[in-house]
Design a protein around this motif. Structure first.
Motif: not given
Ligand SMILES: *[C@@H]1O[C@H](CO)[C@@H](O)[C@H](O)[C@H]1NC(C)=O
Length: 192
Positions: A137-140, A143-146, A181-183, A186-192
């Protein structure tokens, strides 16, 4: 443009109210509300600095803005932990399903079990689950690291946990790189 940030966070909060998972709904909605308050304080501070509000107590409002920011980050981290925990549970269940009969409650029945070796085995299993979950789960993970990087900034500014300007600067930089990176992807952005 600055006022837009508050409005945007309020919009995001309104959207999050409709999430079906109640923990996610609470964390994300309240986090966005705090972020809106943070931006509102930030606007006041800006007005104070440009001289529009010359008598504004800038110290007080800056502390206040960092408090809202910190609370928003704590809620975001809670949400990350909640999602990680849920995914670890799911992973553990699907694994013990595969090995049903061999592994019961994640423990091998025939292991000679001194107390510390049981604890070590369990910790290793948890760690293994955690890395499996985060790797898939790279987005998760991002987001956690950020959020972890970000949280040191208000902690330092509020004097709750002082780490020094060098460390805070490095955290801010790491956080910016992660958001870039998330910009870019975009698939790296955690949803929702
Ligand atoms: C908290 O998470 C939400 C949703 O991922 C995000 O839009 C928001 O910017 C985050 N808040 C902070 C203060 O980083």
């Amino acid at each position: 443009m600055r006022l837009g940030n508050s409005a945007e966070s309020l919009e995001a909060a309104k959207r999050a109210v409709h999430l079906s998972d109640c923990v996610l709904r609470l964390c994300i909605t309240v986090s966005h509300l705090n972020k809106a308050m943070y931006f509102a304080c930030d606007n006041l501070l800006w007005a104070g600095k440009t001289g529009l509000l010359p008598r504004l107590d800038q110290d007080k409002w800056s502390q206040r803005s960092f408090r809202y920011y910190l609370f928003a980050l704590i809620l975001n981290l809670t949400r990350d932990l909640y999602e990680i925990h849920g995914l670890m549970e799911r992973e553990r269940r699907s694994k013990s399903h595969h090995l049903s009969g061999v592994v019961e409650n994640g423990e091998f029945p025939s292991t000679p079990s001194s107390c510390s070796s049981v604890i070590t085995t369990r910790l290793e299993q948890q760690l293994h689950l955690l890395t499996t979950v985060l790797r898939s789960n790279p987005p998760l993970l991002l987001d956690t690291l950020k959020n972890l990087c970000d949280v040191f900034i208000p902690l330092d500014k509020l004097g709750l946990y002082q780490t020094g300007p060098g460390f805070v600067g490095a955290c801010g930089l790491a956080s910016s790189v992660l958001s870039i990176l998330t910009v870019l992807y975009p698939w790296l952005k955690l949803k929702p």
